[in-house]
Design an enzyme around this catalytic site. Structure first.
Site, PDB file in Angstrom:
ATOM      1  N   PRO A   1      12.605  11.474  -8.580  1.00  0.00           N
ATOM      2  CA  PRO A   1      13.228  10.178  -8.334  1.00  0.00           C
ATOM      3  C   PRO A   1      12.726   9.050  -9.224  1.00  0.00           C
ATOM      4  O   PRO A   1      11.529   8.958  -9.513  1.00  0.00           O
ATOM      5  CB  PRO A   1      12.877   9.891  -6.864  1.00  0.00           C
ATOM      6  CG  PRO A   1      11.686  10.728  -6.587  1.00  0.00           C
ATOM      7  CD  PRO A   1      11.853  11.957  -7.420  1.00  0.00           C
ATOM      8  N   ASN A   2      13.685   8.252  -9.646  1.00  0.00           N
ATOM      9  CA  ASN A   2      13.453   7.032 -10.438  1.00  0.00           C
ATOM     10  C   ASN A   2      13.049   7.290 -11.890  1.00  0.00           C
ATOM     11  O   ASN A   2      12.905   6.349 -12.666  1.00  0.00           O
ATOM     12  CB  ASN A   2      12.416   6.110  -9.761  1.00  0.00           C
ATOM     13  CG  ASN A   2      12.877   5.676  -8.384  1.00  0.00           C
ATOM     14  OD1 ASN A   2      13.962   5.143  -8.247  1.00  0.00           O
ATOM     15  ND2 ASN A   2      12.088   5.956  -7.356  1.00  0.00           N
TER      16      ASN A   2
ATOM     17  N   ARG B   1      11.722   0.796 -16.228  1.00  0.00           N
ATOM     18  CA  ARG B   1      11.016   0.753 -14.948  1.00  0.00           C
ATOM     19  C   ARG B   1       9.513   0.571 -15.191  1.00  0.00           C
ATOM     20  O   ARG B   1       8.856   1.475 -15.735  1.00  0.00           O
ATOM     21  CB  ARG B   1      11.254   2.104 -14.249  1.00  0.00           C
ATOM     22  CG  ARG B   1      10.477   2.287 -12.989  1.00  0.00           C
ATOM     23  CD  ARG B   1      10.452   3.750 -12.565  1.00  0.00           C
ATOM     24  NE  ARG B   1       9.687   3.882 -11.361  1.00  0.00           N
ATOM     25  CZ  ARG B   1       9.093   4.992 -10.974  1.00  0.00           C
ATOM     26  NH1 ARG B   1       9.191   6.091 -11.706  1.00  0.00           N
ATOM     27  NH2 ARG B   1       8.395   5.017  -9.863  1.00  0.00           N
TER      28      ARG B   1
ATOM     29  N   TYR C   1       4.561   3.022 -16.995  1.00  0.00           N
ATOM     30  CA  TYR C   1       5.166   4.307 -17.375  1.00  0.00           C
ATOM     31  C   TYR C   1       5.535   4.416 -18.851  1.00  0.00           C
ATOM     32  O   TYR C   1       5.959   5.494 -19.297  1.00  0.00           O
ATOM     33  CB  TYR C   1       6.410   4.562 -16.509  1.00  0.00           C
ATOM     34  CG  TYR C   1       6.067   4.663 -15.036  1.00  0.00           C
ATOM     35  CD1 TYR C   1       5.231   5.683 -14.578  1.00  0.00           C
ATOM     36  CD2 TYR C   1       6.536   3.740 -14.123  1.00  0.00           C
ATOM     37  CE1 TYR C   1       4.889   5.772 -13.245  1.00  0.00           C
ATOM     38  CE2 TYR C   1       6.198   3.821 -12.781  1.00  0.00           C
ATOM     39  CZ  TYR C   1       5.371   4.839 -12.346  1.00  0.00           C
ATOM     40  OH  TYR C   1       5.024   4.938 -11.024  1.00  0.00           O
TER      41      TYR C   1
ATOM     42  N   ASN D   1       7.615  16.733 -12.767  1.00  0.00           N
ATOM     43  CA  ASN D   1       7.195  15.380 -12.393  1.00  0.00           C
ATOM     44  C   ASN D   1       7.999  15.026 -11.157  1.00  0.00           C
ATOM     45  O   ASN D   1       9.171  14.650 -11.250  1.00  0.00           O
ATOM     46  CB  ASN D   1       7.444  14.370 -13.524  1.00  0.00           C
ATOM     47  CG  ASN D   1       6.868  12.993 -13.166  1.00  0.00           C
ATOM     48  OD1 ASN D   1       6.553  12.729 -12.007  1.00  0.00           O
ATOM     49  ND2 ASN D   1       6.740  12.127 -14.158  1.00  0.00           N
TER      50      ASN D   1
ATOM     51  N   ALA E   1       7.613  10.065  -6.701  1.00  0.00           N
ATOM     52  CA  ALA E   1       7.034   9.697  -5.405  1.00  0.00           C
ATOM     53  C   ALA E   1       7.020  10.856  -4.407  1.00  0.00           C
ATOM     54  O   ALA E   1       6.212  10.860  -3.469  1.00  0.00           O
ATOM     55  CB  ALA E   1       7.794   8.509  -4.823  1.00  0.00           C
TER      56      ALA E   1
ATOM     57  N   GLU F   1       2.120  20.359 -12.474  1.00  0.00           N
ATOM     58  CA  GLU F   1       2.405  19.027 -11.933  1.00  0.00           C
ATOM     59  C   GLU F   1       2.090  17.994 -13.002  1.00  0.00           C
ATOM     60  O   GLU F   1       0.999  18.026 -13.599  1.00  0.00           O
ATOM     61  CB  GLU F   1       1.531  18.793 -10.692  1.00  0.00           C
ATOM     62  CG  GLU F   1       1.655  17.392 -10.117  1.00  0.00           C
ATOM     63  CD  GLU F   1       0.735  17.185  -8.909  1.00  0.00           C
ATOM     64  OE1 GLU F   1       0.243  18.183  -8.311  1.00  0.00           O
ATOM     65  OE2 GLU F   1       0.486  16.016  -8.570  1.00  0.00           O
TER      66      GLU F   1
ATOM     67  N   HIS G   1       2.282  13.807 -14.290  1.00  0.00           N
ATOM     68  CA  HIS G   1       2.528  12.380 -14.053  1.00  0.00           C
ATOM     69  C   HIS G   1       2.286  11.624 -15.344  1.00  0.00           C
ATOM     70  O   HIS G   1       1.294  11.883 -16.040  1.00  0.00           O
ATOM     71  CB  HIS G   1       1.595  11.837 -12.962  1.00  0.00           C
ATOM     72  CG  HIS G   1       1.721  12.583 -11.685  1.00  0.00           C
ATOM     73  ND1 HIS G   1       2.808  12.438 -10.846  1.00  0.00           N
ATOM     74  CD2 HIS G   1       0.929  13.538 -11.125  1.00  0.00           C
ATOM     75  CE1 HIS G   1       2.667  13.251  -9.816  1.00  0.00           C
ATOM     76  NE2 HIS G   1       1.545  13.936  -9.965  1.00  0.00           N
TER      77      HIS G   1
ATOM     78  N   ARG H   1      -4.665   4.267  -9.610  1.00  0.00           N
ATOM     79  CA  ARG H   1      -3.645   3.399  -9.025  1.00  0.00           C
ATOM     80  C   ARG H   1      -3.861   3.306  -7.498  1.00  0.00           C
ATOM     81  O   ARG H   1      -4.949   3.580  -7.018  1.00  0.00           O
ATOM     82  CB  ARG H   1      -2.264   3.951  -9.383  1.00  0.00           C
ATOM     83  CG  ARG H   1      -2.044   3.995 -10.919  1.00  0.00           C
ATOM     84  CD  ARG H   1      -0.655   4.451 -11.272  1.00  0.00           C
ATOM     85  NE  ARG H   1       0.346   3.558 -10.694  1.00  0.00           N
ATOM     86  CZ  ARG H   1       1.648   3.869 -10.601  1.00  0.00           C
ATOM     87  NH1 ARG H   1       2.079   5.043 -11.060  1.00  0.00           N
ATOM     88  NH2 ARG H   1       2.497   3.021 -10.066  1.00  0.00           N
TER      89      ARG H   1
HETATM   90  C1  DQA Z   1       4.695   9.331 -11.336  1.00  0.00           C
HETATM   91  C2  DQA Z   1       3.616   8.776 -10.395  1.00  0.00           C
HETATM   92  C3  DQA Z   1       4.149   8.630  -8.973  1.00  0.00           C
HETATM   93  O1  DQA Z   1       3.135   8.094  -8.140  1.00  0.00           O
HETATM   94  C4  DQA Z   1       5.339   7.690  -8.951  1.00  0.00           C
HETATM   95  O2  DQA Z   1       5.871   7.609  -7.659  1.00  0.00           O
HETATM   96  C5  DQA Z   1       6.370   8.063  -9.945  1.00  0.00           C
HETATM   97  C6  DQA Z   1       5.975   8.517 -11.264  1.00  0.00           C
HETATM   98  C7  DQA Z   1       4.214   9.334 -12.799  1.00  0.00           C
HETATM   99  O3  DQA Z   1       4.875   9.983 -13.608  1.00  0.00           O
HETATM  100  O4  DQA Z   1       3.233   8.659 -13.140  1.00  0.00           O
HETATM  101  O5  DQA Z   1       7.565   7.922  -9.694  1.00  0.00           O
HETATM  102  O6  DQA Z   1       4.959  10.682 -10.955  1.00  0.00           O
END
Ligand code: DQA
Length: 146
Positions: free
Chosen positions: A10-11, A18, A23, A74, A77, A98, A100, A107
């Site tokens: 998501p996102n 964003r 990011y 990735n 959230a 995994e 990020h 954070r």
């Molecule tokens: C994320 C880190 C997550 O905490 C966050 O909710 C994201 C992006 C990252 O790529 O740093 O959406 O996965």
């Protein structure tokens, strides 16, 4: 030819606009190009998918069985909330990394816990878009038995 799935949650479709200070300024399209170049130079095939929906991510993980040799995930959230994604990763036979973009450990504390870490091969975080290249490399080394 070995095939990998690069799965974004998501996102992440909003990358570039964003919270770029967290990011980075690379868009998902830039990351796609980065991954495609890495795949080409490594002699593997990749499929890239993004969804804002937890169930769709579960479906994509299930569908990857017997199609892809490994997955870079990735989960955004959902990393911090989703037992369903943990169960999906535990149900498949291929390795999952995994990923990020940000260093989730420097954070907010709610980002320090990952449900999916329990079932993944390893975690890469904090290296921005380059993390995808690192993850593909790590996955391929693992698959080669190195
Ligand atoms: C994320 C880190 C997550 O905490 C966050 O909710 C994201 C992006 C990252 O790529 O740093 O959406 O996965």
């Amino acid at each position: 030819m070995t095939s990998l799935l690069i799965l974004n949650g998501p996102n992440l479709n909003l990358l570039g606009q964003r919270e770029p200070e967290i990011y980075g300024y690379e868009t998902l399209q830039d990351i796609t190009r980065l991954c495609e170049n890495k795949a080409k130079s490594s002699g593997v095939q990749i499929q890239l998918e993004q969804s804002n929906h937890e169930g769709v991510l579960v479906d994509l993980l299930q569908a990857a069985q017997h199609v892809h040799a490994g997955v870079v995930l990735n989960a955004g959230a959902y990393t911090h909330t989703s037992v369903a994604l943990l169960d999906a990763i535990s149900s498949v036979e291929f390795p999952v990394i995994e990923l990020h973009l940000s260093n989730v450990f420097n954070r907010e504390t709610f980002r320090h816990h990952s449900y999916i870490s329990h079932a993944v091969l390893g975690v890469i975080c904090g290296f921005g878009a380059y993390g995808y290249v690192l993850a593909i490399d790590a996955l391929l080394r693992h698959l080669e038995g190195a």
